[in-house]
Motif scaffolding. Structure first.
Motif, short mmCIF file in Angstrom:
data_model
loop_
_atom_site.label_atom_id
_atom_site.label_comp_id
_atom_site.label_asym_id
_atom_site.label_seq_id
_atom_site.Cartn_x
_atom_site.Cartn_y
_atom_site.Cartn_z
N PRO A 75 0.83 -1.22 0.00
CA PRO A 75 0.00 0.00 0.00
C PRO A 75 0.86 1.26 0.00
O PRO A 75 1.87 1.35 0.71
CB PRO A 75 -0.81 -0.12 1.30
CG PRO A 75 -0.83 -1.60 1.60
CD PRO A 75 0.49 -2.11 1.12
N ALA A 76 0.44 2.21 -0.79
CA ALA A 76 1.18 3.48 -0.89
C ALA A 76 1.24 4.18 0.46
O ALA A 76 2.25 4.83 0.78
CB ALA A 76 0.52 4.38 -1.93
N GLY A 77 0.18 4.03 1.26
CA GLY A 77 0.16 4.68 2.57
C GLY A 77 1.24 4.14 3.50
O GLY A 77 1.82 4.90 4.30
N VAL A 79 4.17 2.89 2.57
CA VAL A 79 5.44 3.44 2.09
C VAL A 79 5.58 4.90 2.52
O VAL A 79 6.63 5.33 3.00
CB VAL A 79 5.54 3.32 0.56
CG1 VAL A 79 6.81 3.99 0.04
CG2 VAL A 79 5.51 1.85 0.13
N ARG A 80 4.49 5.66 2.35
CA ARG A 80 4.54 7.08 2.69
C ARG A 80 4.85 7.30 4.18
O ARG A 80 5.67 8.15 4.53
CB ARG A 80 3.21 7.73 2.34
CG ARG A 80 3.19 9.25 2.58
CD ARG A 80 1.92 9.89 2.07
NE ARG A 80 0.73 9.33 2.73
CZ ARG A 80 -0.14 8.52 2.13
NH1 ARG A 80 0.04 8.18 0.88
NH2 ARG A 80 -1.18 8.05 2.78
N GLN A 104 12.93 11.46 -2.86
CA GLN A 104 12.60 10.46 -3.87
C GLN A 104 13.50 9.24 -3.72
O GLN A 104 13.02 8.09 -3.82
CB GLN A 104 12.76 11.06 -5.27
CG GLN A 104 12.42 10.10 -6.41
CD GLN A 104 10.99 9.60 -6.37
OE1 GLN A 104 10.08 10.34 -5.98
NE2 GLN A 104 10.78 8.35 -6.76
N LYS A 107 12.34 7.27 -0.79
CA LYS A 107 11.12 6.53 -1.12
C LYS A 107 11.45 5.25 -1.88
O LYS A 107 10.88 4.19 -1.61
CB LYS A 107 10.19 7.42 -1.96
CG LYS A 107 8.89 6.76 -2.35
CD LYS A 107 8.01 7.71 -3.15
CE LYS A 107 6.71 7.03 -3.57
NZ LYS A 107 5.85 7.95 -4.37
N GLU A 108 12.36 5.35 -2.84
CA GLU A 108 12.75 4.18 -3.61
C GLU A 108 13.43 3.14 -2.73
O GLU A 108 13.21 1.94 -2.88
CB GLU A 108 13.69 4.60 -4.75
CG GLU A 108 13.00 5.44 -5.82
CD GLU A 108 13.96 6.00 -6.84
OE1 GLU A 108 15.18 5.76 -6.68
OE2 GLU A 108 13.51 6.68 -7.79
N TYR A 111 10.75 1.43 -0.61
CA TYR A 111 9.97 0.52 -1.45
C TYR A 111 10.73 -0.79 -1.67
O TYR A 111 10.16 -1.89 -1.54
CB TYR A 111 9.67 1.20 -2.79
CG TYR A 111 8.79 0.37 -3.72
CD1 TYR A 111 7.41 0.40 -3.61
CD2 TYR A 111 9.37 -0.44 -4.70
CE1 TYR A 111 6.60 -0.36 -4.45
CE2 TYR A 111 8.58 -1.20 -5.54
CZ TYR A 111 7.20 -1.15 -5.42
OH TYR A 111 6.41 -1.92 -6.25
#
Length: 310
Positions: A75-77, A79-80, A104, A107-108, A111
């Motif tokens: 889920p993007a949440g 990761v955020r 960025q 974030k990578e 992920y």
């Protein structure tokens, strides 16, 4: 073994790969779990599931194959939140704000670290290959998913010259005419109870379910310039479906008589026999009705105007 949705494609290479060669090629692209760094993976799996091991079932020129699509759910949440927490720690420790590029990159990194721990969701998608008619149909509600399956088949075979099935008369034009003019409807074609009407301007889309499609209200909307982009249809005694403006057949339902005929087949509890019997009866019906539908739409569009992909 009854398809629910179909995206139709015309195969432009009349020479079908022999079944034995195809089985070998499918095995080389068999399904396996995605690697730790793979977000998704597609591979071929037995259409019969646990009841069989064959990756290909072929009967009288009708081929059945199944793709297993496996996707890691991250889920993007999640990761955020992890990025925000790590970013705040770095900013507090170094006494500065992170640049956009640094965020960025963070974030990578997050992920990549979380992906191997993500749950895997699996989805099976059936492919029907009619070698007699050079027709390929994908049992999926999504055109995007259908294209993914074709990409895998292309990779498996090395090349695949195929285009979406297209007709001389656009489905939207024919559906609008069938709605507006009762006399224009083919003898065995009946209207269902749902429709999607698009306006030529900016008035959006109107969807109606469980309605009388011959009602004055529907006729007034057509008179105002709306056109049918989806239409529920029934071919008497055979099947019903919702025809879309891209020629997709969705919400397929086969007649009770057809299902009863399938159930009368003796299978002695053999899942493979049941699968193949249902598949043959279903594809025979679908092939006949697809040909009839193409005829109602004034035949297939000229292949000279279509661009195949390889």
């Amino acid at each position: 073994m009854w398809f629910k949705h179909l995206h139709l494609y015309r195969l432009h290479d009349s020479t079908a790969i022999p079944a034995t060669d195809l089985e070998t090629a499918l095995a080389e692209q068999a399904a396996r779990l995605p690697g730790s760094s793979e977000a998704r993976r597609l591979g071929w799996c037995p259409p019969a599931g646990r009841a069989g091991t064959a990756l290909l079932h072929e009967l009288q020129g009708q081929r059945l194959m199944t793709v297993l699509r496996q996707e890691r759910l991250l889920p993007a949440g999640v990761v955020r939140e992890e990025v925000e927490e790590r970013g705040a720690d770095i900013e507090a420790r170094e006494g500065r704000k992170l640049r956009r590029q640094e965020k960025q990159e963070l974030k990578e990194l997050v992920y990549e670290e979380l992906l191997p721990r993500a749950f895997i969701r699996s989805q099976k998608v059936d492919l029907w290959w009619d070698t007699r008619r050079n027709l390929i149909a994908i049992n999926s509600s999504s055109r995007k998913r259908a294209e993914e399956v074709l990409d895998l088949l292309r990779e498996t075979l090395g090349s695949l010259k195929v285009t979406p099935l297209a007709t001389q008369t656009l489905p939207m034009r024919a559906m609008t005419q069938w709605l507006a003019e009762e006399d224009s409807r083919p003898a065995t074609l009946q209207l269902g109870d749902q429709v999607e009407l698009k306006a030529k301007g900016d008035d959006g889309v109107l969807r109606a379910r469980q309605v009388d499609l011959d009602s004055d209200e529907i006729q007034q909307l057509l008179a105002a310039g709306r056109q049918a982009s989806r239409l529920a249809l029934e071919i008497e005694g055979r099947l019903s479906f919702v025809l879309h403006d891209d020629l997709a057949l969705k919400s397929l339902r086969f007649s009770d008589a057809l299902i009863d005929e399938a159930n009368q087949t003796e299978d002695d509890g053999d899942a493979i026999v049941r699968l193949e019997a249902d598949f043959m009866l279903m594809t025979q019906t679908l092939a006949e009705e697809i040909e009839q539908l193409i005829g109602w739409l004034d035949g297939e569009a000229s292949t000279a105007s279509l661009q195949g992909s390889a």
